[in-house]
Write a protein that holds these residues in place. Structure first.
Motif, PDB file in Angstrom:
ATOM      1  N   PHE A  17      -0.929  -7.602   5.284  1.00 17.08           N
ATOM      2  CA  PHE A  17      -1.673  -6.361   5.225  1.00 17.08           C
ATOM      3  C   PHE A  17      -2.238  -6.173   3.822  1.00 17.08           C
ATOM      4  CE2 PHE A  17       0.271  -5.284   9.174  1.00 17.08           C
ATOM      5  CZ  PHE A  17      -0.542  -4.316   9.730  1.00 17.08           C
ATOM      6  N   PHE A  19      -3.888  -3.317   1.134  1.00 17.20           N
ATOM      7  CA  PHE A  19      -4.022  -1.890   0.852  1.00 17.20           C
ATOM      8  C   PHE A  19      -4.882  -1.714  -0.393  1.00 17.20           C
ATOM      9  CE2 PHE A  19      -0.051  -2.547   3.061  1.00 17.20           C
ATOM     10  CZ  PHE A  19      -0.084  -1.570   4.054  1.00 17.20           C
ATOM     11  N   TYR A  68       3.561   3.227  11.437  1.00 18.70           N
ATOM     12  CA  TYR A  68       2.519   2.645  10.592  1.00 18.70           C
ATOM     13  C   TYR A  68       1.846   3.708   9.730  1.00 18.70           C
ATOM     14  CZ  TYR A  68      -1.794   0.392   9.145  1.00 18.70           C
ATOM     15  OH  TYR A  68      -2.819  -0.096   8.396  1.00 18.70           O
ATOM     16  N   ALA A  72       1.675   3.373   5.840  1.00 21.99           N
ATOM     17  CA  ALA A  72       0.390   3.201   5.164  1.00 21.99           C
ATOM     18  C   ALA A  72       0.226   4.210   4.036  1.00 21.99           C
ATOM     19  CB  ALA A  72      -0.744   3.347   6.171  1.00 21.99           C
ATOM     20  N   ASN A 205      -8.179  -0.939   9.576  1.00 20.06           N
ATOM     21  CA  ASN A 205      -7.816  -0.954   8.169  1.00 20.06           C
ATOM     22  C   ASN A 205      -7.168   0.369   7.821  1.00 20.06           C
ATOM     23  OD1 ASN A 205      -9.764   0.908   6.602  1.00 20.06           O
ATOM     24  ND2 ASN A 205     -11.164  -0.310   7.856  1.00 20.06           N
ATOM     25  N   VAL A 206      -6.427   0.371   6.745  1.00 19.78           N
ATOM     26  CA  VAL A 206      -5.558   1.506   6.414  1.00 19.78           C
ATOM     27  C   VAL A 206      -6.328   2.815   6.302  1.00 19.78           C
ATOM     28  CG1 VAL A 206      -3.984   2.416   4.686  1.00 19.78           C
ATOM     29  CG2 VAL A 206      -3.917   0.002   5.273  1.00 19.78           C
ATOM     30  N   TYR A 249      -3.752   4.882  16.269  1.00 21.17           N
ATOM     31  CA  TYR A 249      -3.369   3.506  15.933  1.00 21.17           C
ATOM     32  C   TYR A 249      -3.675   2.559  17.083  1.00 21.17           C
ATOM     33  CZ  TYR A 249      -0.421  -0.496  14.758  1.00 21.17           C
ATOM     34  OH  TYR A 249       0.030  -1.756  14.494  1.00 21.17           O
TER      35      TYR A 249
END
Length: 582
Positions: A17, A19, A68, A72, A205-206, A249
């Motif tokens: 992942f 960020f 999540y 995040a 994406n976050v 999500y």
């Protein structure tokens, strides 16, 4: 000290992942994390370490979305603060107690406070303005459901207005560009930007998931408009918020899985992603590469001039020039460090001089200069050979020719003649790995100087003669084996060769005449006079020349013709036997 990342959910379809933060990218893979940033001097810096992880509900739909979301948020917070600590030096002013205590600059604290104030103002606008606007422009006795729906639309409009304003603020530009880079790198699996043109928008994406969750929850909670008692209203709204987390999500996850990235991405991701430049893309790939290379034995490391940063920068330079080869990258690094390739892979941090020298050599390679010309030598069969523009740089394929000759030279009293020795790679290597008596000839005096030097440096004894093929050899002198890698490029094809070949290798060692077979004819015609009965001849040949060379050998009394393919499955070596009795 370890990086703290205690709440993280691993997606089924991705191992890594990414960020984004305002000055870099944080990557997470299992219990490993890596942060890559651009510091005040424009240098790429890295912090890598293991993390404390609790992987929760990673395969359970709905539940994984809730986990999540909080993971995040926490990851973005860690990425922001760690990037500030890694890239900036603390101020020593007494008046900056907060910044000194947190070990970050005052500007970072100011930005955080401004963002907090912005969030507060946004929440106020969403809570007060929509209802006020509704009461001013629309009658209050409107149907309850319709009223809530219209207020929800007003709130969504305000959210989009806020996102639009943030989209063009200078302080968020790099954040969104790094997010765009994260999208690209995740889709490419860490490969370079130059291979294919990719869209920088992405559903999964976050930032997009967080914004989409927020918009969906505001819309749903406002439409429901619970009006029972304040504590029940709070529980209902919290429940709806968690439900929206899960639904948002799953929508993003499956839209990304089904490659329907535009459907949701165009709604929200366009506000949180911007087209990255090469630097943003490099930083994202550095974080990706670092977290992949981070070994179990490694702990927290703050690095400048790291291996991951170097590999990404070299890949970018070479791929933009269309010259990227992984083996070249490894060879450049190992050569500058003065170690073997396996040893070079263990080096994780480089000195500023080493880093500069490696990048300098990479730019030279990108400009079309062969590695042998950049460093003045080449490795061949585990030995080091100096080269210059006066000799052909030995190729890896020629090692196959040496192997075949070495197998045939098992007896101690074997004599070998190398025709057109050039740098001496074939002759010196055979003298090193066999007990044969080796003689090497070349028409070029300058080439013989290089070849003799290589023989001395590799501590072998080879007899060198300046001769145009067999012209300076006594007619009575005979050998067990004759080997040659003669010029075999057709004259008209030389102009179309790669620049690194035609500009750096001598034409004398390339031009094989009109059909590329001139030297095969000459050697085969004269070789019987200098081969012992039952002696063998070995040639390296060009692509598609096996049939023609075989015919030439047969016409001059050679038999038992055999071939050997190279690593690209192309016939590269021809072997034949000479028997006077036939």
């Amino acid at each position: 000290m370890r990086l703290k990342f205690s709440y993280f959910v691993k997606n089924q379809s991705m191992k890594i992942f990414l960020f984004p933060c305002s000055i870099g990218v944080r990557a997470q893979n299992g219990n490993r994390a890596a942060l890559a940033v651009i510091d005040e001097r424009g240098l790429k810096r890295i912090r890598a370490g293991r993390t404390k992880i609790k992987v929760l509900a990673q395969k359970i739909p709905i539940i994984r979305g809730i986990c999540y979301f909080f993971a995040a948020i926490f990851a973005l917070f860690c990425a922001f603060w760690d990037s500030c600590k890694l890239s900036e030096k603390p101020l020593n002013s007494v008046s900056n107690k907060i910044s000194n205590k947190l070990n970050i600059k005052r500007e970072s604290v100011v930005i955080t406070l401004l963002l907090s104030v912005s969030v507060g103002i946004s929440l106020f606008l969403l809570g007060y303005v929509p209802s006020k606007m509704y009461s001013v422009f629309i009658e209050m006795n409107t149907d309850f459901g319709l009223r809530n729906f219209l207020i929800a639309l007003i709130k969504i409009a305000i959210i989009f207005l806020i996102l639009m304003i943030l989209r063009f603020l200078p302080m968020t530009q790099d954040l969104y560009k790094f997010n765009g880079a994260c999208n690209q790198v995740q889709r490419r699996g860490g490969s370079s930007i130059s291979k294919t043109k990719f869209d920088h928008h992405g559903t999964f994406n976050v930032l997009n998931i967080i914004i989409f969750t927020f918009i969906l929850s505001v819309f749903v909670i406002t439409c429901v408009g619970a009006r029972i008692a304040w504590h029940w209203d709070m529980l209902i709204n919290v429940g709806l918020f968690f439900t929206c987390m899960a639904v948002a999500y799953e929508i993003c996850y499956y839209f990304d899985k089904w490659k329907v990235t535009r459907a949701i991405g165009i709604i929200t991701d366009c506000f949180v992603s911007a087209k990255p430049n090469i630097t943003h893309d490099e930083v994202a790939r550095i974080a990706w590469t670092e977290v992949k290379m981070f070994s179990k034995e490694d702990d927290v490391k703050d690095k400048e001039n790291s291996l991951s940063s170097l590999l990404v920068e070299m890949q970018t330079i070479l791929e933009r020039a269309g010259k990227y080869e992984k083996s070249d990258v490894e060879w450049i690094i190992a050569t500058v460090l003065g170690v073997s390739r396996p040893e070079a892979k263990l080096v994780k941090v480089f000195s500023p001089k080493q880093y500069r020298d490696i990048i300098k050599a990479t730019y030279a390679r990108a400009a079309g200069k062969p590695l042998s010309s950049i460093f003045g030598f080449v490795e061949f069969y585990g030995l080091r050979f100096d080269v210059s523009k006066k000799v052909l740089s030995p190729r890896m394929e020629t090692e196959i020719l040496v192997e075949q000759v070495a197998k045939a030279a098992q007896n101690d009293k074997i004599s070998i003649l190398d025709i057109g020795t050039g740098s001496g790679a074939i002759a010196v290597t055979l003298a090193k790995i066999t007990n044969a008596s080796v003689t090497a000839v070349d028409v070029s005096k300058q080439a013989l100087v290089v070849a003799k030097s290589n023989a001395e440096k590799n501590e072998v004894k080879v007899e060198f003669l300046q001769s145009d093929l067999f012209s300076r050899l006594k007619k009575s002198r005979k050998f067990d084996i004759i080997v040659s890698n003669p010029p075999y490029i057709r004259s008209l094809d030389i102009a179309g060769l790669d620049e690194e070949v035609k500009n750096y290798d001598p034409k004398l060692s390339l031009d094989g005449g009109e059909d590329g077979l001139d030297f095969y004819r000459r050697i085969c015609q004269e070789a019987p006079l200098h081969l012992k009965n039952g002696g063998q001849i070995f040639f390296e040949i060009g692509k598609g020349q096996f049939k023609d060379v075989s015919n030439i050998l047969q016409q001059n009394g050679f038999s038992e013709i055999a071939s050997k393919k190279d690593y690209s499955n192309i016939i590269r070596v021809v072997r034949a036997k000479y028997d006077k009795r036939k």
